[in-house]
Write a protein that holds these residues in place. Structure first.
Motif, PDB file in Angstrom:
ATOM      1  N   UNK A 144      21.560   9.093  11.489  1.00 18.30           N
ATOM      2  CA  UNK A 144      20.233   8.715  10.991  1.00 18.30           C
ATOM      3  C   UNK A 144      20.234   8.758   9.470  1.00 18.30           C
ATOM      4  N   UNK A 145      19.346   7.968   8.891  1.00 18.24           N
ATOM      5  CA  UNK A 145      19.064   7.954   7.456  1.00 18.24           C
ATOM      6  C   UNK A 145      17.582   8.269   7.303  1.00 18.24           C
ATOM      7  N   UNK A 146      17.229   8.945   6.239  1.00 23.67           N
ATOM      8  CA  UNK A 146      15.850   9.360   6.014  1.00 23.67           C
ATOM      9  C   UNK A 146      14.887   8.183   6.054  1.00 23.67           C
ATOM     10  N   UNK A 147      13.840   8.337   6.821  1.00 21.28           N
ATOM     11  CA  UNK A 147      12.821   7.292   6.989  1.00 21.28           C
ATOM     12  C   UNK A 147      12.135   6.954   5.667  1.00 21.28           C
ATOM     13  N   UNK A 148      12.070   7.934   4.768  1.00 21.59           N
ATOM     14  CA  UNK A 148      11.378   7.761   3.483  1.00 21.59           C
ATOM     15  C   UNK A 148      12.353   7.680   2.311  1.00 21.59           C
ATOM     16  N   UNK A 149      13.535   7.161   2.563  1.00 16.03           N
ATOM     17  CA  UNK A 149      14.547   7.027   1.526  1.00 16.03           C
ATOM     18  C   UNK A 149      13.970   6.246   0.342  1.00 16.03           C
ATOM     19  N   UNK A 150      14.009   6.832  -0.865  1.00 14.62           N
ATOM     20  CA  UNK A 150      13.404   6.146  -2.018  1.00 14.62           C
ATOM     21  C   UNK A 150      14.099   4.834  -2.379  1.00 14.62           C
ATOM     22  N   UNK A 151      15.387   4.738  -2.092  1.00 15.53           N
ATOM     23  CA  UNK A 151      16.127   3.508  -2.386  1.00 15.53           C
ATOM     24  C   UNK A 151      15.646   2.350  -1.501  1.00 15.53           C
ATOM     25  N   UNK A 152      15.284   2.651  -0.267  1.00 14.73           N
ATOM     26  CA  UNK A 152      14.809   1.616   0.651  1.00 14.73           C
ATOM     27  C   UNK A 152      13.349   1.265   0.400  1.00 14.73           C
ATOM     28  N   UNK A 153      12.542   2.257   0.061  1.00 13.65           N
ATOM     29  CA  UNK A 153      11.109   2.064  -0.230  1.00 13.65           C
ATOM     30  C   UNK A 153      10.405   1.265   0.875  1.00 13.65           C
ATOM     31  N   UNK A 154      10.615   1.686   2.112  1.00  9.00           N
ATOM     32  CA  UNK A 154       9.975   1.023   3.248  1.00  9.00           C
ATOM     33  C   UNK A 154       8.478   1.310   3.216  1.00  9.00           C
ATOM     34  N   UNK A 155       7.695   0.282   3.443  1.00  7.63           N
ATOM     35  CA  UNK A 155       6.250   0.432   3.513  1.00  7.63           C
ATOM     36  C   UNK A 155       5.863   0.701   4.968  1.00  7.63           C
ATOM     37  N   UNK A 156       5.629   1.965   5.276  1.00 11.44           N
ATOM     38  CA  UNK A 156       5.203   2.356   6.619  1.00 11.44           C
ATOM     39  C   UNK A 156       3.679   2.402   6.640  1.00 11.44           C
ATOM     40  N   UNK A 157       3.014   1.824   7.631  1.00  9.68           N
ATOM     41  CA  UNK A 157       1.550   1.897   7.720  1.00  9.68           C
ATOM     42  C   UNK A 157       1.127   3.275   8.250  1.00  9.68           C
ATOM     43  N   UNK A 158       1.135   4.256   7.364  1.00  8.99           N
ATOM     44  CA  UNK A 158       1.020   5.652   7.757  1.00  8.99           C
ATOM     45  C   UNK A 158       0.054   6.379   6.834  1.00  8.99           C
ATOM     46  N   UNK A 159      -0.841   7.147   7.420  1.00 16.20           N
ATOM     47  CA  UNK A 159      -1.707   8.049   6.663  1.00 16.20           C
ATOM     48  C   UNK A 159      -1.199   9.457   6.889  1.00 16.20           C
ATOM     49  N   UNK A 160      -0.701  10.103   5.832  1.00 18.03           N
ATOM     50  CA  UNK A 160      -0.176  11.457   5.983  1.00 18.03           C
ATOM     51  C   UNK A 160       1.267  11.461   6.434  1.00 18.03           C
ATOM     52  N   UNK A 161       1.702  12.637   6.864  1.00 22.95           N
ATOM     53  CA  UNK A 161       3.094  12.825   7.283  1.00 22.95           C
ATOM     54  C   UNK A 161       3.274  12.392   8.737  1.00 22.95           C
ATOM     55  N   UNK A 162       4.424  11.771   9.052  1.00 19.82           N
ATOM     56  CA  UNK A 162       4.681  11.374  10.442  1.00 19.82           C
ATOM     57  C   UNK A 162       5.150  12.559  11.285  1.00 19.82           C
ATOM     58  N   UNK A 163       5.069  12.388  12.594  1.00 17.01           N
ATOM     59  CA  UNK A 163       5.645  13.357  13.531  1.00 17.01           C
ATOM     60  C   UNK A 163       7.112  12.956  13.686  1.00 17.01           C
ATOM     61  N   UNK A 164       8.028  13.894  13.370  1.00 12.70           N
ATOM     62  CA  UNK A 164       9.463  13.609  13.357  1.00 12.70           C
ATOM     63  C   UNK A 164      10.229  14.574  14.251  1.00 12.70           C
ATOM     64  N   UNK A 165      11.386  14.141  14.716  1.00  8.43           N
ATOM     65  CA  UNK A 165      12.320  15.037  15.403  1.00  8.43           C
ATOM     66  C   UNK A 165      13.045  15.862  14.343  1.00  8.43           C
ATOM     67  N   UNK A 166      13.696  16.910  14.770  1.00  5.18           N
ATOM     68  CA  UNK A 166      14.493  17.735  13.852  1.00  5.18           C
ATOM     69  C   UNK A 166      15.605  16.893  13.213  1.00  5.18           C
ATOM     70  N   UNK A 167      16.238  16.062  14.013  1.00  3.90           N
ATOM     71  CA  UNK A 167      17.298  15.175  13.511  1.00  3.90           C
ATOM     72  C   UNK A 167      16.776  14.293  12.379  1.00  3.90           C
ATOM     73  N   UNK A 168      15.599  13.704  12.562  1.00  7.78           N
ATOM     74  CA  UNK A 168      15.046  12.801  11.554  1.00  7.78           C
ATOM     75  C   UNK A 168      14.557  13.554  10.313  1.00  7.78           C
ATOM     76  N   UNK A 169      14.092  14.792  10.495  1.00  3.08           N
ATOM     77  CA  UNK A 169      13.690  15.609   9.334  1.00  3.08           C
ATOM     78  C   UNK A 169      14.879  15.922   8.433  1.00  3.08           C
ATOM     79  N   UNK A 170      16.058  16.083   9.038  1.00  2.20           N
ATOM     80  CA  UNK A 170      17.263  16.483   8.295  1.00  2.20           C
ATOM     81  C   UNK A 170      18.144  15.304   7.882  1.00  2.20           C
TER      82      UNK A 170
END
Length: 185
Positions: A144-170
């Protein structure tokens, strides 16, 4: 029915849905139709996930070669924001992402070939996602790669922090990762 997207290899698919007073019927995958469109994967497994809460983010995931996976993703209940990121070294679109809403209502599917990160965000509660893969899961190749990677700058339609698995948090960022995928013409 098949719509080529700006990132080479990504395809948005709009299956025909026949509706009447009883409900609907849809041929969501046909080997013949897909082959005629130049899409020929040997699907080996169907996966089905349920995310109870809106704001659940699963991704950005990949399975490394030689057991990399292509996916055919659809949302059968609710709505998701589905994202694919080209991480094929040398690709003209390397590092670019594409996002699309998939829902039970719009009935669209996204074909994500090997060499792409994939993830989705649930836009409402109780979302179900079904996807085909062309290779079985391999824990050693899973990443996995971080969902909020600054290099990718993906625009997620999200208010606040997402619910993530431990794998995705790390998950690491692109800067701390070397892509195992190579672009082939």
């Amino acid at each position: 029915m098949f719509e080529a997207l700006p990132l080479g290899g990504l395809v948005l698919i709009h299956p025909i849905r026949l509706e009447d007073e009883r409900g609907f019927f849809s041929e969501v995958w046909s080997r013949r139709l897909f082959r005629e469109a130049g899409i020929d994967f040997d699907w080996c497994q169907d996966n089905h996930s349920l995310s109870r809460e809106a704001g659940t983010l699963r991704g950005l995931h990949y399975q490394a070669p030689p057991v990399g996976q292509a996916k055919l993703v659809r949302c059968t209940r609710g709505r998701i924001w589905d994202v694919a990121v080209d991480v094929r070294r040398g690709s003209p679109t390397e590092g670019q992402w594409y996002g699309v809403e998939l829902s039970a209502e719009n009935w669209a599917q996204l074909l994500v070939p090997q060499g792409f990160l994939h993830g989705f965000l649930t836009l409402e509660p109780d979302c179900e996602v079904v996807y085909k893969v062309d290779r079985p899961y391999d824990a050693v190749a899973d990443g996995a790669i971080a969902w909020n990677d600054p290099e990718l700058a993906i625009t997620w339609p999200l208010d606040g922090a997402p619910r993530l698995s431990e794998k995705d948090r790390k998950a690491p960022t692109l800067a701390d990762w070397s892509s195992p995928f190579k672009w082939e013409t």
